[in-house]
Design an enzyme around this catalytic site. Structure first.
Site, short mmCIF file in Angstrom:
data_model
loop_
_atom_site.label_atom_id
_atom_site.label_comp_id
_atom_site.label_asym_id
_atom_site.label_seq_id
_atom_site.Cartn_x
_atom_site.Cartn_y
_atom_site.Cartn_z
N GLY A 35 -5.30 -3.38 -7.51
CA GLY A 35 -6.37 -2.42 -7.20
C GLY A 35 -5.83 -1.04 -6.90
CG ASN A 78 -6.55 -8.66 -9.57
OD1 ASN A 78 -7.33 -7.70 -9.51
ND2 ASN A 78 -6.83 -9.82 -9.00
CG HIS A 91 -2.12 -11.78 -3.02
ND1 HIS A 91 -1.55 -10.73 -2.37
CD2 HIS A 91 -3.40 -11.37 -3.29
CE1 HIS A 91 -2.40 -9.74 -2.26
NE2 HIS A 91 -3.54 -10.09 -2.82
NE ARG A 92 -3.86 -9.29 1.13
CZ ARG A 92 -2.56 -9.02 1.28
NH1 ARG A 92 -1.76 -9.88 1.87
NH2 ARG A 92 -2.06 -7.87 0.84
NE ARG A 140 -2.24 4.98 0.63
CZ ARG A 140 -2.91 3.83 0.49
NH1 ARG A 140 -2.31 2.77 0.00
NH2 ARG A 140 -4.19 3.74 0.82
CG ASP A 153 -0.50 -5.61 -6.62
OD1 ASP A 153 -0.71 -6.41 -7.56
OD2 ASP A 153 -1.31 -5.44 -5.68
CG ASP A 164 -5.94 -6.49 2.38
OD1 ASP A 164 -7.13 -6.53 2.03
OD2 ASP A 164 -5.10 -5.75 1.85
CE LYS A 219 -3.44 -8.14 -6.57
NZ LYS A 219 -3.50 -7.09 -5.56
CB SER A 257 -12.90 0.24 -3.08
OG SER A 257 -11.51 0.46 -3.03
CB SER A 258 -10.86 2.71 1.68
OG SER A 258 -9.69 1.95 1.43
CD GLN A 259 -7.64 -0.22 -3.54
OE1 GLN A 259 -7.94 -0.27 -4.73
NE2 GLN A 259 -7.05 -1.23 -2.93
CB SER A 303 -0.90 0.00 1.23
OG SER A 303 -1.85 -1.03 1.13
CD GLU A 332 -6.38 -8.94 -4.40
OE1 GLU A 332 -7.42 -8.69 -3.77
OE2 GLU A 332 -5.26 -8.50 -4.04
O1 LIG Z 1 -5.55 1.56 0.00
C1 LIG Z 1 -4.96 0.47 0.00
O2 LIG Z 1 -3.71 0.38 -0.10
C2 LIG Z 1 -5.76 -0.76 0.15
C3 LIG Z 1 -7.06 -0.70 0.58
C4 LIG Z 1 -7.89 -1.92 0.78
O3 LIG Z 1 -8.76 -2.07 -0.31
P1 LIG Z 1 -10.26 -1.47 -0.38
O4 LIG Z 1 -10.22 -0.06 0.01
O5 LIG Z 1 -10.61 -1.67 -1.83
O6 LIG Z 1 -11.11 -2.26 0.54
C5 LIG Z 1 -7.03 -3.18 0.85
O7 LIG Z 1 -7.84 -4.32 0.75
C6 LIG Z 1 -6.00 -3.20 -0.26
O8 LIG Z 1 -5.21 -4.37 -0.23
C7 LIG Z 1 -5.07 -2.03 -0.13
C1 LIG Z 2 -7.21 -6.33 -1.85
C2 LIG Z 2 -5.91 -6.39 -2.13
O1 LIG Z 2 -5.28 -5.73 -3.13
P1 LIG Z 2 -5.64 -4.57 -4.14
O2 LIG Z 2 -7.03 -4.07 -3.84
O3 LIG Z 2 -4.61 -3.53 -3.91
O4 LIG Z 2 -5.54 -5.19 -5.50
C3 LIG Z 2 -4.98 -7.19 -1.29
O5 LIG Z 2 -3.75 -7.05 -1.46
O6 LIG Z 2 -5.44 -7.99 -0.46
#
Ligand SMILES: O=C(O)C1=C[C@@H](OP(=O)(O)O)[C@@H](O)[C@H](O)C1
Ligand SMILES: C=C(OP(=O)(O)O)C(=O)O
Length: 418
Positions: free
Chosen positions: A96, A94, A373-374, A30, A52, A296, A399, A169-171, A26, A324
């Site tokens: 995210g 993959n 992976h997890r 960033r 990733d 995670d 990953k 998703s917080s992303q 993460s 994933e």
């Molecule tokens: O901001 C990040 O680095 C992440 C946020 C989480 O995802 P979500 O916000 O999609 O739940 C987490 O599951 C992912 O592995 C990494």
């Molecule tokens: C959800 C995960 O990854 P990402 O969303 O970054 O693909 C993870 O690494 O468990």
């Protein structure tokens, strides 16, 4: 790891030794993005090198950023501060983080950008982020609600306020926050829903942004104001990955060993470090575990729960279904494959019916990793205690933790390959 399957041989003794988890995925992704948005050279140390982060680094290179790798844990990023429109779609596997973070950042670029991923990423939702960017006047489309995303950027947002639903998703929030500092006016981000799943990831985002010179304030619990500072190149050290650490904490408590991961659990700033106390309570983990703030880590804890003294219900994990893979389904499938009835899904809760007598048994089971992976890394823990557990597609750990199998081997775990 090219092998299609890996059978774990239970060590039959406590696992002890020293293993450092790799850098945080993460934080690395960033820092790579922020360094790419900053004019000048940034040196990122302690970084993760995995699928990733390689996808993020490759995408930056395709947009004119120089990303050097002087050693196994360092990226040296030199940028003009602009991410120039690439000749071809950006392929992000993959990842995210890379997919969501770049989508928002490129909305402030110039020209056409296509953000795409593999068949798994093409099923992971991005519509709330795309709609938020459309509300800012950006020409952006994702016809399926998932990648590919096509962005025709003109270098500016037409409004200085956005509302985002981060339920899935917080992303999405992190992505908008990181992009917003590159705008021309102070920018406000408001949450649409009551709360956000994994708030700890927002804190990671703000800490990384501030390290690269951003100014962010939080007028309310559900809004942020970001100043149009842009980013300043800097040297930045990345802490080890807390999610990766959970497998080592798990291996330690399951086998009754002592594994020194080099970082005390309270020194991590990542949300999954919260899992340490739950794992340390094994085999007396609580009856109900809320996974919302350590998402995670839930696969790790769910596999441990199979060996706990008492059953465990996992709540607050609905968005594990859009990671994933559908992780709730993958966990119940794998656990029930080991012993029918071991896990039950109730809506979006997962109940693991614990059975400490599993340890030492021979229960041949092939665990489908679902390319996740997890799932592969968590079920390896079951293989430390039960004979004949085989992990399919063990290479998917690349990953986020390419050295995972070697780390277990360094603690004395042996495998047979199929
Ligand atoms: O901001 C990040 O680095 C992440 C946020 C989480 O995802 P979500 O916000 O999609 O739940 C987490 O599951 C992912 O592995 C990494
Ligand atoms: C959800 C995960 O990854 P990402 O969303 O970054 O693909 C993870 O690494 O468990």
């Amino acid at each position: 790891m090219k092998t299609e399957k890996l059978t774990i041989l239970p060590p039959g003794r406590p696992l002890s030794g020293r293993v450092s988890p790799p850098g945080s995925k993460s934080i690395t992704n960033r820092a790579l993005l922020l360094a790419g948005l900053a004019k000048g050279t940034s040196r990122l140390t302690g970084a993760l090198k995995s699928d990733d982060t390689r996808y993020m680094a490759e995408a930056l290179r395709a947009m004119g950023v120089s990303v050097d790798e002087p050693d196994a844990t360092t990226f040296v990023v030199t940028s003009s501060g602009e991410l120039t429109a690439p000749a071809a779609p950006l392929f992000l596997g993959n990842a995210g983080t890379a997919t969501r973070f770049l989508t928002a950042a490129l909305a402030l670029g110039h020209g056409r950008y296509v953000v795409d991923g593999d068949e798994h990423m093409r099923k992971r939702p991005i519509k709330p982020l795309v709609e938020a960017l459309q509300s800012l006047g950006v020409t952006i489309e994702a016809p399926t609600g998932c990648p590919p995303v096509t962005i025709d950027a003109t270098g500016a947002f037409k409004s200085n306020r956005v509302v985002i639903d981060a339920g899935l998703s917080s992303q999405y929030v992190s992505a908008l926050q990181m992009a917003a500092a590159c705008g021309s006016e102070p920018f406000t981000i408001e949450l649409a829903g009551a709360d956000i799943g994994a708030r700890g990831y927002i804190d990671l985002t703000l800490a990384a942004m501030r390290a690269f010179g951003a100014k962010v304030s939080q007028p309310t619990a559900a809004s942020w104001q970001i100043e149009p500072t842009g980013y300043t190149a800097t040297d930045f050290h990345i802490e080890p990955d807390a999610s990766a650490a959970t497998y080592l904490w798990g291996a330690e408590v399951l086998t009754g060993g002592s594994i020194d991961i080099g970082t005390p659990s309270d020194q991590f700033t990542q949300p999954d470090a919260k899992a340490h106390d739950v794992i340390a309570a094994f085999p007396h983990m609580p009856a109900v575990i809320d996974g919302s703030q350590m998402q995670d880590a839930i696969p790790t804890i769910a596999v441990l729960a199979a060996f706990n003294e008492t059953p465990v219900r996992f709540v607050g994990i609905a968005n594990l279904r859009v990671k994933e893979c559908d992780r709730i389904r993958a966990l119940s499938t794998g656990l029930n494959n080991i012993r029918p009835g071991l896990a039950v899904e109730e809506g979006d809760d997962l109940i693991v019916h614990s059975d400490p007598s599993l340890a030492g048994q021979s229960l041949a089971a092939e665990i489908d990793s679902f390319a996740d992976h997890r799932i592969a890394m968590s079920f390896a823990l079951a293989g430390l205690m039960i004979h004949d557990i085989t992990i399919l597609d063990p290479g998917c750990v690349a990953k986020t933790y390419p050295g995972y199998w070697d780390a277990l081997a360094s603690l004395g775990v042996r495998f047979s390959q199929g």
